[in-house]
Design a protein around this motif. Structure first.
Motif, PDB file in Angstrom:
ATOM      1  N   LEU A   1     -10.291   3.862  -2.594  1.00 19.84           N
ATOM      2  CA  LEU A   1      -9.564   4.851  -1.807  1.00 19.84           C
ATOM      3  C   LEU A   1      -8.366   5.322  -2.634  1.00 19.84           C
ATOM      4  N   PRO A   2      -8.604   6.148  -3.653  1.00 15.65           N
ATOM      5  CA  PRO A   2      -7.543   6.543  -4.581  1.00 15.65           C
ATOM      6  C   PRO A   2      -6.698   7.683  -4.039  1.00 15.65           C
ATOM      7  N   ASP A   3      -5.542   7.861  -4.640  1.00 14.57           N
ATOM      8  CA  ASP A   3      -4.755   9.062  -4.384  1.00 14.57           C
ATOM      9  C   ASP A   3      -5.536  10.248  -4.944  1.00 14.57           C
ATOM     10  N   PRO A   4      -5.650  11.360  -4.203  1.00 14.59           N
ATOM     11  CA  PRO A   4      -6.449  12.492  -4.710  1.00 14.59           C
ATOM     12  C   PRO A   4      -5.774  13.293  -5.813  1.00 14.59           C
TER      13      PRO A   4
ATOM     14  N   ASN B   1       0.829  -1.201   0.000  1.00 10.23           N
ATOM     15  CA  ASN B   1       0.000   0.000   0.000  1.00 10.23           C
ATOM     16  C   ASN B   1       0.865   1.253   0.000  1.00 10.23           C
ATOM     17  N   PRO B   2       0.366   2.341  -0.574  1.00  7.46           N
ATOM     18  CA  PRO B   2       1.184   3.556  -0.725  1.00  7.46           C
ATOM     19  C   PRO B   2       1.445   4.249   0.601  1.00  7.46           C
ATOM     20  N   GLU B   3       2.616   4.912   0.662  1.00 13.02           N
ATOM     21  CA  GLU B   3       2.974   5.811   1.766  1.00 13.02           C
ATOM     22  C   GLU B   3       3.016   5.112   3.120  1.00 13.02           C
ATOM     23  N   ARG B   4       3.456   3.860   3.118  1.00 16.29           N
ATOM     24  CA  ARG B   4       3.602   3.135   4.383  1.00 16.29           C
ATOM     25  C   ARG B   4       4.556   1.954   4.163  1.00 16.29           C
ATOM     26  N   GLY B   5       5.033   1.376   5.273  1.00 16.48           N
ATOM     27  CA  GLY B   5       5.839   0.171   5.201  1.00 16.48           C
ATOM     28  C   GLY B   5       7.327   0.439   5.164  1.00 16.48           C
ATOM     29  N   PHE B   6       8.094  -0.601   4.887  1.00 14.18           N
ATOM     30  CA  PHE B   6       9.535  -0.456   4.733  1.00 14.18           C
ATOM     31  C   PHE B   6       9.860   0.263   3.421  1.00 14.18           C
ATOM     32  N   TYR B   7      10.974   1.007   3.438  1.00 13.65           N
ATOM     33  CA  TYR B   7      11.452   1.633   2.204  1.00 13.65           C
ATOM     34  C   TYR B   7      12.851   1.121   1.901  1.00 13.65           C
ATOM     35  N   HIS B   8      13.280   1.302   0.648  1.00 12.37           N
ATOM     36  CA  HIS B   8      14.640   0.962   0.248  1.00 12.37           C
ATOM     37  C   HIS B   8      15.486   2.225   0.100  1.00 12.37           C
ATOM     38  N   TYR B   9      16.747   2.112   0.549  1.00 13.64           N
ATOM     39  CA  TYR B   9      17.750   3.149   0.300  1.00 13.64           C
ATOM     40  C   TYR B   9      19.029   2.432  -0.127  1.00 13.64           C
TER      41      TYR B   9
ATOM     42  N   PRO C   1      -4.113   2.114 -10.141  1.00 13.67           N
ATOM     43  CA  PRO C   1      -4.363   1.184  -9.033  1.00 13.67           C
ATOM     44  C   PRO C   1      -3.202   1.057  -8.067  1.00 13.67           C
ATOM     45  N   GLU C   2      -1.948   1.305  -8.523  1.00 11.89           N
ATOM     46  CA  GLU C   2      -0.802   1.205  -7.608  1.00 11.89           C
ATOM     47  C   GLU C   2      -0.894   2.221  -6.476  1.00 11.89           C
ATOM     48  N   TYR C   3      -1.619   3.298  -6.694  1.00 12.83           N
ATOM     49  CA  TYR C   3      -1.702   4.357  -5.695  1.00 12.83           C
ATOM     50  C   TYR C   3      -3.007   4.324  -4.903  1.00 12.83           C
ATOM     51  N   ALA C   4      -3.852   3.337  -5.137  1.00  8.50           N
ATOM     52  CA  ALA C   4      -5.073   3.159  -4.347  1.00  8.50           C
ATOM     53  C   ALA C   4      -4.777   2.254  -3.157  1.00  8.50           C
ATOM     54  N   ILE C   5      -5.582   2.348  -2.119  1.00  6.66           N
ATOM     55  CA  ILE C   5      -5.393   1.542  -0.910  1.00  6.66           C
ATOM     56  C   ILE C   5      -6.115   0.216  -1.052  1.00  6.66           C
ATOM     57  N   GLN C   6      -5.382  -0.850  -0.831  1.00  2.19           N
ATOM     58  CA  GLN C   6      -5.946  -2.198  -0.799  1.00  2.19           C
ATOM     59  C   GLN C   6      -6.367  -2.525   0.621  1.00  2.19           C
ATOM     60  N   LEU C   7      -7.593  -2.974   0.800  1.00  3.47           N
ATOM     61  CA  LEU C   7      -8.079  -3.367   2.115  1.00  3.47           C
ATOM     62  C   LEU C   7      -7.552  -4.751   2.483  1.00  3.47           C
ATOM     63  N   ALA C   8      -7.333  -4.963   3.764  1.00  3.61           N
ATOM     64  CA  ALA C   8      -6.729  -6.213   4.248  1.00  3.61           C
ATOM     65  C   ALA C   8      -7.799  -7.272   4.468  1.00  3.61           C
ATOM     66  N   ASN C   9      -8.407  -7.663   3.364  1.00  2.00           N
ATOM     67  CA  ASN C   9      -9.463  -8.674   3.391  1.00  2.00           C
ATOM     68  C   ASN C   9      -9.227  -9.707   2.310  1.00  2.00           C
TER      69      ASN C   9
END
Length: 587
Positions: free
Chosen positions: A548-551, A174-182, A559-567
């Protein structure tokens, strides 16, 4: 363990053993139970949780009067009813003493336990309009913390039919959360879109760190070549469907050879059009610029090694204010320690009424780049007695993230990590540093939970819709969700009810009056409103979906920027919609 006999009697010794096994549960046991969701309609209630292993017993202790002094004592509640597998029992008083009530609908498969039964079975009325629940499995014995459910719909007749949804334990990209790479400095090595896409596909990672050094421009404007490089980096991130965490700095050395405020301000004027044009793929900006690595400690121009004068503080605040001014009002910045914000913007923590109002205090969040490294996280905290509650309150509404930097057991082990990630509402962490700490989380068994719960994690609980609706009229909608993550989204996010014609495939997006930034960690929220259907909507059968799309217009249909529900079985990867598993006939 329980039988269907009218009353269960145990010997004193057996009772003592049972109390010991039920009540003396270590905090670490809670990790085995997750994904707790409770939903209801006018006449029924549904409980669900996820577990590990193959326990013989799945239980739910229910405190309907929310009085811990009555009923069976368990994890701070007084249970009036008990669900064990497919049996419902009522507490008779006097310790472990239960009366069988009835057999209820119960399923347990793929690590998910679920019950559905009538609200009347547990004497649920309108007062109080809530209940406390504790979930449990055995063997081994694992017990959850208390979960409070507020009933929706009261005890009226209600309208429509309620659908309940099965939660998922999967790690979600999901966008804008989780681990990131550097992997390398952003000013030197260009991102490769295909590599970034692989992060999303193979690792469920949706963010990369872009630290952009301006070492050669301490005495001159930023070259057009480097401004063009920043634009290329943003283009590659956008093409890959990711976002970036951005920081600018002048030096990697503890000699603190940075630039004065006047030069930083001039550079921000140059960067302004690039930051604004690419804000759609910028999750957050770390304040940076000052000192080694942009972390504000070793610096030649803003008060070195903690010796900061009032003039230095004024200059530091001027830099933050300038950065806020060149970014869109929808984007936050982050400071390296709580002391920095408390000194420059006041010692009171941000409140719910101030959140997201566009002010500086509502846009300045936090990052900790030495998470768990020492008792004070290598200088991140000056006074934990004051700063811990401050940071815990602030980060309900602000961006929080960072990285680990030092192996420091037992503080850097799973128990403290899980506690403080939740306490401070972390949305993101570095997946590449520090390897020993991260490896300890894998070995300790908590890395999967961290993968799942960094940032937000929205789970559909239930939804109630009518079978038919009329064009030009309001269609009642009632959707319950729970945030199982450690934080809420910190950037704006749209919520839409999508109607898709089952014959033509045509879709119609209708806005819902909800703001996911207010769906705080651990909260169950209800979207309940009448959604007016367009008078021009063709009559026919429509599948209902939640989007729940990116505005941002550049990303709102991706779709990569929409929120996937945990279901389970709701996500449509091709559209970014979540299938509500209901069809309505529009007349």
């Amino acid at each position: 363990m329980l039988s269907s006999k009218p009353r269960l009697h145990l010997s004193r010794a057996a009772l003592a053993m049972l109390f010991s096994s039920l009540l003396l549960v270590s905090p670490s046991a809670h990790a085995a139970i997750s994904g707790m969701v409770v939903g209801n309609d006018a006449t029924s209630v549904s409980y669900q949780f996820q577990y590990t292993g193959t326990p013989a017993f799945r239980r739910a202790y229910i405190d309907v009067d929310r009085n811990p002094a009555t009923g069976f004592a368990q994890q701070g509640i007084g249970a009036d009813y008990l669900l064990e597998n497919d049996s419902l029992y009522k507490h008779l008083g006097g310790g472990w003493s239960w009366q069988f009530v009835k057999t209820v609908t119960h399923t347990a498969s793929a690590g998910t336990a679920r019950w559905t039964f009538a609200r009347a079975d547990i004497g649920e009325g309108a007062t109080p309009n809530d209940a406390d629940i504790v979930f449990q499995v055995e063997t081994p014995l694992e017990t959850s913390p208390k979960y409070t459910h507020v009933y929706s719909g009261g005890t009226g007749t209600g309208t429509g039919t309620t659908t309940y949804y099965a939660a998922s334990s999967a790690t979600i990209a999901n966008p804008e959360r989780g681990f990131y790479h550097y992997t390398s400095d952003c000013d030197k090595t260009d991102f490769v879109a295909s590599t970034l896409s692989g992060y999303r596909t193979n690792e469920k990672i949706t963010q990369v760190f872009c630290i952009f050094y301006l070492s050669e421009f301490k005495n001159s404007p930023i070259s057009q070549a480097q401004l063009d490089r920043f634009q290329r980096q943003a283009n590659a991130v956008r093409a890959a469907g990711l976002k970036m965490i951005v920081r600018f700095a002048y030096t990697l050395s503890t000699d603190g050879d940075d630039a004065p405020l006047s030069r930083v301000t001039a550079h921000l004027d140059q960067l302004a059009p690039y930051l604004r044009a690419n804000s759609d793929v910028i999750a957050v900006v770390q304040t940076g610029f000052i000192g080694a690595w942009g972390e504000w400690y070793y610096t030649r121009n803003f008060g070195n090694a903690g010796n900061v004068s009032q003039t230095d503080w004024n200059n530091r605040k001027a830099l933050v204010d300038k950065l806020l001014s060149v970014l869109p009002a929808t984007r936050m910045v982050q400071l390296r320690t709580p002391k920095f914000k408390r000194t420059m913007y006041g010692t009171s923590a941000l409140t719910a009424s101030q959140a997201y109002n566009g002010s500086a205090v509502a846009r300045v969040g936090h990052h900790n780049d030495c998470f768990l490294a020492s008792p004070d996280d290598w200088g991140t905290f000056e006074n934990t007695t004051v700063e811990y509650p401050y940071l815990a309150a602030e980060t309900n509404y602000l961006a929080m993230g960072g990285e680990t930097c030092n192996f420091n057991p037992p503080r850097s082990d799973c128990a403290t990590a899980l506690n403080e990630l939740a306490l401070f509402h972390y949305s993101y962490l570095n997946a590449d540093y520090e390897a020993t700490v991260l490896g300890g989380w894998s070995n300790g068994g908590c890395r999967p939970e961290i993968d799942r719960r960094l940032g937000y994690r929205f789970t559909l609980v239930s939804a109630t819709f009518p079978a038919t609706a009329s064009r030009g009229a309001a269609m009642p909608v009632d959707i319950q969700l729970r945030n199982e993550g450690w934080a809420a989204p910190f950037n704006p996010r749209s919520v839409q009810l999508v109607l898709r014609n089952t014959s033509s495939g045509a879709t119609y997006r209708l806005p819902l009056s909800a703001d996911p930034r207010h769906w705080t960690a651990g909260a169950t929220v209800t979207i309940s409103q009448g959604v007016t259907l367009p008078a021009t909507l063709p009559a026919g059968s429509y599948a209902l979906l939640l989007n729940l799309p990116d505005p941002e217009p550049s990303l709102s249909t991706r779709p990569e920027y929409a929120i996937q529900l945990a279901n389970q079985n709701v996500w449509e990867a091709s559209t970014g919609f979540n299938d509500l598993q209901w069809t309505v006939t529009v007349q």
